[in-house]
Design a protein around this motif. Structure first.
Motif: not given
Length: 339
Positions: A279-303
């Motif tokens: 489930v957590r890997l699936e959530q990571v996969n979605w964040i990596l696929r979605s620039p908008n989702a990354r921006a909403e969570k303010n996540l800038r790197t894979i780490t």
């Protein structure tokens, strides 16, 4: 493609933009993308990929006004969990009639069966086998019951409230597949055509559920362990980012470690902690696929993304990600940047 949908009263329908389109046909390459597609028809499902490998799927919809017909193809085994909503029922089936790993509430579906029509069932919990095509007709309970009363078949409602599947003959199963394939290939474009198609499907469903000689109702009767697994999956999606061990999860669910492990291995072929990691890997996969989702969570790197979802070892995280999705986290990130 439209990004909104409505499910209201006795009518299930897409937004005006979607209704104007002749086709709604979209590929998906992650379980989370499938989750977003279900949102287009007003369904809130969490989704996770259970098998390993690159996911290739297809999601097609025919909007008939009072019925939404769906074709869902996947080359990987998927788990979906959520709520189908009030005043909602469905008739679903796998195209061949012989899917080994299709399950509803952790119960393997019977060969050549229509499933998922139990009225009053709010929750949804189902698995799709790899390399299969599944068809679903999503409709209003109120509207279909009104049709049954109009046809003097109100007595059938009791069967729809206590059972969740009906086993049919291979020939009837094939007729449903041909009907759904035709509707998706030749989608009705006028209100009159949609009404005719809806009436045809309603009549076909009525003929099937009223034939108690050739067809067999299958009661909705999950075991306590199967119910526990459904509860665990719901809890797992809601609490995936909590740093809990197996003893704590078992305590939250008022279950023993052994029962929970046995249940998840029976249903998914893996233990509860591996399911939580998926489930957590699936959530990571979605964040990596979605620039908008990354921006909403303010996540800038894979780490940062990995640590946000409780993966502390970058090497372990990258290896696990690669095993499940058959590509590295950086490959997924680059794909989103190029789209």
């Amino acid at each position: 493609m439209t990004k909104t949908a409505a499910t209201t009263g006795q009518t299930l329908q897409l937004s005006a933009d979607a209704q104007a389109q002749q086709r709604m046909d979209s590929p998906f390459h992650s379980a989370s993308e499938l989750k977003q597609l279900f949102k287009l028809i007003g369904k809130s499902f969490d989704a996770v990929q259970l098998s390993q490998g690159r996911l290739q799927g297809r999601f097609r919809v025919a909007n008939l006004g009072s019925i939404v017909v769906i074709e869902l193809k996947t080359n990987q085994r998927l788990l979906l969990n959520g709520e189908r909503g009030h005043d909602c029922m469905s008739f679903s089936f796998e195209a061949t009639g012989l899917a080994d790993e299709h399950r509803l509430f952790n119960i393997p579906i019977a060969p050549y069966s229509l499933n998922g029509f139990r009225q009053g069932q709010i929750e949804a919990h189902f698995q799709l086998s790899a390399h299969t095509t599944t068809y679903l007709a999503v409709l209003s309970t109120t509207h279909f019951n009104a049709f049954l009363r109009h046809c003097d078949s109100e007595d059938l409602i009791d069967h729809l409230e206590t059972n969740n599947a009906i086993q049919v003959s291979p020939s009837v199963h094939a007729q449903f597949r041909q009907t759904f394939e035709y509707l998706l290939k030749h989608q009705p474009t006028t209100s009159q055509q949609r009404s005719q198609a809806t009436n045809h499907l309603y009549r076909s469903f009525l003929n099937t559920i009223s034939n108690k000689v050739d067809h067999k109702y299958l009661a909705y009767n999950p075991s306590p362990r199967q119910r526990l697994v459904s509860e665990f999956v719901t809890w797992g999606f809601k609490n995936a980012q909590q740093d809990c061990n197996l003893d704590q999860i078992s305590e939250f669910l008022f279950a023993s470690r052994r029962t929970l492990i046995q249940g998840t291995k029976e249903s998914f072929g893996m233990g509860p902690m591996e399911i939580m990691k998926r489930v957590r890997l699936e959530q990571v996969n979605w964040i990596l696929r979605s620039p908008n989702a990354r921006a909403e969570k303010n996540l800038r790197t894979i780490t940062e993304i990995a640590q946000h979802y409780k993966f502390q070892s970058r090497g372990h995280f990258a290896k696990s990600y690669q095993q499940v999705f058959a590509e590295s986290p950086s490959e997924t990130w680059l794909k989103s940047a190029n789209q």
